[in-house]
Design a protein around this motif. Structure first.
Motif, PDB file in Angstrom:
ATOM      1  N   UNK A  24       0.838  -1.190   0.000  1.00  0.00           N
ATOM      2  CA  UNK A  24       0.000   0.000   0.000  1.00  0.00           C
ATOM      3  C   UNK A  24       0.877   1.244   0.000  1.00  0.00           C
ATOM      4  N   UNK A  25       0.381   2.287  -0.646  1.00  0.00           N
ATOM      5  CA  UNK A  25       1.161   3.507  -0.847  1.00  0.00           C
ATOM      6  C   UNK A  25       0.403   4.687  -0.244  1.00  0.00           C
ATOM      7  N   UNK A  26       1.121   5.520   0.492  1.00  0.00           N
ATOM      8  CA  UNK A  26       0.505   6.692   1.105  1.00  0.00           C
ATOM      9  C   UNK A  26       0.148   7.712   0.027  1.00  0.00           C
ATOM     10  N   UNK A  27      -1.132   8.140   0.030  1.00  0.00           N
ATOM     11  CA  UNK A  27      -1.599   9.047  -1.017  1.00  0.00           C
ATOM     12  C   UNK A  27      -2.047  10.411  -0.504  1.00  0.00           C
ATOM     13  N   UNK A  28      -2.128  10.610   0.783  1.00  0.00           N
ATOM     14  CA  UNK A  28      -2.568  11.907   1.286  1.00  0.00           C
ATOM     15  C   UNK A  28      -3.066  11.800   2.713  1.00  0.00           C
ATOM     16  N   UNK A  29      -3.497  12.931   3.227  1.00  0.00           N
ATOM     17  CA  UNK A  29      -3.954  12.998   4.612  1.00  0.00           C
ATOM     18  C   UNK A  29      -5.203  13.863   4.674  1.00  0.00           C
ATOM     19  N   UNK A  30      -6.185  13.396   5.433  1.00  0.00           N
ATOM     20  CA  UNK A  30      -7.444  14.125   5.612  1.00  0.00           C
ATOM     21  C   UNK A  30      -7.609  14.445   7.096  1.00  0.00           C
ATOM     22  N   UNK A  31      -8.034  15.663   7.374  1.00  0.00           N
ATOM     23  CA  UNK A  31      -8.260  16.100   8.742  1.00  0.00           C
ATOM     24  C   UNK A  31      -9.753  16.229   9.003  1.00  0.00           C
ATOM     25  N   UNK A  32     -10.190  15.797  10.165  1.00  0.00           N
ATOM     26  CA  UNK A  32     -11.556  16.078  10.615  1.00  0.00           C
ATOM     27  C   UNK A  32     -11.480  17.149  11.689  1.00  0.00           C
ATOM     28  N   UNK A  33     -12.241  18.203  11.481  1.00  0.00           N
ATOM     29  CA  UNK A  33     -12.262  19.337  12.405  1.00  0.00           C
ATOM     30  C   UNK A  33     -13.660  19.477  12.994  1.00  0.00           C
ATOM     31  N   UNK A  34     -13.734  20.068  14.174  1.00  0.00           N
ATOM     32  CA  UNK A  34     -14.997  20.155  14.898  1.00  0.00           C
ATOM     33  C   UNK A  34     -15.165  21.536  15.524  1.00  0.00           C
ATOM     34  N   UNK A  35     -16.333  22.106  15.329  1.00  0.00           N
ATOM     35  CA  UNK A  35     -16.745  23.342  16.012  1.00  0.00           C
ATOM     36  C   UNK A  35     -17.728  22.955  17.102  1.00  0.00           C
ATOM     37  N   UNK A  36     -17.500  23.435  18.310  1.00  0.00           N
ATOM     38  CA  UNK A  36     -18.356  23.036  19.441  1.00  0.00           C
ATOM     39  C   UNK A  36     -18.864  24.229  20.229  1.00  0.00           C
ATOM     40  N   UNK A  37     -19.176  25.318  19.552  1.00  0.00           N
ATOM     41  CA  UNK A  37     -19.796  26.447  20.236  1.00  0.00           C
ATOM     42  C   UNK A  37     -18.934  27.678  20.377  1.00  0.00           C
ATOM     43  N   UNK A  38     -17.749  27.683  19.794  1.00  0.00           N
ATOM     44  CA  UNK A  38     -16.884  28.861  19.875  1.00  0.00           C
ATOM     45  C   UNK A  38     -17.565  30.053  19.206  1.00  0.00           C
ATOM     46  N   UNK A  39     -17.346  31.266  19.716  1.00  0.00           N
ATOM     47  CA  UNK A  39     -17.939  32.453  19.078  1.00  0.00           C
ATOM     48  C   UNK A  39     -17.502  32.561  17.624  1.00  0.00           C
ATOM     49  N   UNK A  40     -18.443  32.922  16.769  1.00  0.00           N
ATOM     50  CA  UNK A  40     -18.143  33.039  15.343  1.00  0.00           C
ATOM     51  C   UNK A  40     -17.654  34.445  15.015  1.00  0.00           C
ATOM     52  N   UNK A  41     -16.731  34.563  14.062  1.00  0.00           N
ATOM     53  CA  UNK A  41     -16.259  35.894  13.660  1.00  0.00           C
ATOM     54  C   UNK A  41     -17.410  36.757  13.146  1.00  0.00           C
ATOM     55  N   UNK A  42     -17.325  38.037  13.396  1.00  0.00           N
ATOM     56  CA  UNK A  42     -18.359  38.962  12.930  1.00  0.00           C
ATOM     57  C   UNK A  42     -18.273  39.114  11.414  1.00  0.00           C
ATOM     58  N   UNK A  43     -19.419  39.264  10.776  1.00  0.00           N
ATOM     59  CA  UNK A  43     -19.461  39.461   9.328  1.00  0.00           C
ATOM     60  C   UNK A  43     -19.026  40.876   8.977  1.00  0.00           C
ATOM     61  N   UNK A  44     -18.382  41.034   7.836  1.00  0.00           N
ATOM     62  CA  UNK A  44     -17.891  42.342   7.395  1.00  0.00           C
ATOM     63  C   UNK A  44     -18.985  43.182   6.752  1.00  0.00           C
ATOM     64  N   UNK A  45     -20.044  42.525   6.305  1.00  0.00           N
ATOM     65  CA  UNK A  45     -21.089  43.214   5.565  1.00  0.00           C
ATOM     66  C   UNK A  45     -20.814  43.285   4.071  1.00  0.00           C
ATOM     67  N   UNK A  46     -19.670  42.764   3.670  1.00  0.00           N
ATOM     68  CA  UNK A  46     -19.316  42.810   2.250  1.00  0.00           C
ATOM     69  C   UNK A  46     -20.150  41.840   1.423  1.00  0.00           C
ATOM     70  N   UNK A  47     -20.551  40.751   2.057  1.00  0.00           N
ATOM     71  CA  UNK A  47     -21.244  39.690   1.327  1.00  0.00           C
ATOM     72  C   UNK A  47     -22.680  39.539   1.811  1.00  0.00           C
ATOM     73  N   UNK A  48     -23.522  39.047   0.909  1.00  0.00           N
ATOM     74  CA  UNK A  48     -24.888  38.662   1.244  1.00  0.00           C
ATOM     75  C   UNK A  48     -24.988  37.146   1.115  1.00  0.00           C
ATOM     76  N   UNK A  49     -25.898  36.561   1.878  1.00  0.00           N
ATOM     77  CA  UNK A  49     -26.089  35.106   1.842  1.00  0.00           C
ATOM     78  C   UNK A  49     -27.569  34.807   1.710  1.00  0.00           C
ATOM     79  N   UNK A  50     -27.865  33.793   0.907  1.00  0.00           N
ATOM     80  CA  UNK A  50     -29.256  33.371   0.736  1.00  0.00           C
ATOM     81  C   UNK A  50     -29.304  31.875   0.460  1.00  0.00           C
ATOM     82  N   UNK A  51     -30.473  31.262   0.704  1.00  0.00           N
ATOM     83  CA  UNK A  51     -30.609  29.843   0.328  1.00  0.00           C
ATOM     84  C   UNK A  51     -30.501  29.675  -1.184  1.00  0.00           C
TER      85      UNK A  51
END
Length: 296
Positions: free
Chosen positions: A132-159
């Motif tokens: 078997x040959x090593x082909x790469x590495x994948x990370x799993x990351x988790x957010x568990x309630x940390x405060x989110x960065x404030x939005x700049x207002x530059x972008x709009x978001x919609x469904x």
């Protein structure tokens, strides 16, 4: 190795797998008994190496019910020399019809943790000896309630408006930043999450968010609030500058829906993406080194 026995389990002796102490108990992973109950692990796809009757190596390939792909090696532990582990893998590969992919899971930041390196050195060396040959590495990351960065207002978001809009934007993204569960989508459904995410993510189209700048789409994110863990399944950008705010938007939507944890998978070499996840409050949970058959 004259007292060595290498063989698959047979029905009724499933507890033999767990007779070997877990070398990385701090790693979050599916228990073998739970995998058996769910049908992904099976005795015939689980192999052990016994020396004087004691399990010194164990390997469990998994294939969820209904999957269209090949089983992959999910659990591989070794309390012996790499040559023994390689012999175990070769015997199993022959029975399985050839070498199979191996995901070597370990706790986050494993390279600077000597106790983890000591555990993983032998099985990873055994995988290489078995072809078997090593082909790469994948990370799993988790957010568990940390405060989110404030939005700049530059972008709009919609469904997202509909599936056609999602597919059109996906076609414009050369290399998505985040693909959570990409391996599962390919093995179980034969789906490439990077190019056809809606074939795997069958939830409401409204779970997708489109980022806009001056009225034009600059990124999109697909979330799944009802998966094993609420997750960011797909994050694709047409402008890298929106990455942080689109991540925060996706997490905020999931948190508003009741999520207390959000997970995201990213390739380890995507340094800018990993850094932005960390700025958004994500922390690394685990790493998975991907080993593939040499001919793949």
């Amino acid at each position: 190795m004259t007292d060595l026995v290498i063989r698959p389990l047979v029905a009724g002796e499933e507890t033999l797998f767990d007779s070997m102490p877990d070398p990385l108990p701090q790693l979050r992973q599916v228990a073998y008994a739970d995998g058996l109950a769910g049908g992904g692990f099976r005795p015939e796809n689980t192999w052990v190496a016994l020396r004087a009757g004691r399990v010194v190596g164990r390997a469990a390939w998994v294939l969820p019910p209904g999957a269209v792909g090949d089983p992959w090696l999910e659990r591989f532990d070794l309390a012996a020399e790499p040559a023994l582990g390689a012999a175990l893998l070769r015997a199993a590969h022959e029975a399985l019809g050839g070498p199979r992919r191996y995901y070597a899971a370990m706790p986050a930041h494993w390279r600077r943790r000597p106790e983890v390196l000591a555990v993983m050195k032998a099985p990873m060396a055994a995988a290489r000896l078995a072809g078997l040959v090593e082909r790469g590495e994948r990370l799993r990351c988790s957010w568990t309630g940390a405060p989110l960065p404030a939005a700049s207002g530059r972008y709009k978001f919609r469904p997202a408006v509909d599936a056609a809009e999602i597919n059109a934007l996906v076609a414009r993204v050369a290399d998505p930043d985040v693909l959570t569960g990409r391996e599962m989508a390919l093995a179980v459904g034969g789906v490439d999450l990077a190019t056809d995410p809606l074939a795997w993510l069958t939830g409401p189209v409204g779970e997708w968010r489109v980022a806009l700048h001056a009225g034009e789409p600059v990124g999109l994110v697909g979330t799944a609030g009802q998966a094993c863990y609420p997750l960011i399944a797909y994050l694709g950008l047409l402008d890298d500058a929106v990455r942080g705010e689109l991540l925060a938007e996706a997490v905020g939507v999931l948190a508003y829906g009741g999520a207390r944890e959000v997970v995201a998978d990213v390739d380890a070499h995507r340094v800018a993406v990993v850094a932005e996840l960390e700025r958004t409050g994500f922390r690394q949970l685990r790493s998975r080194i991907v080993f593939e058959p040499a001919g793949d």
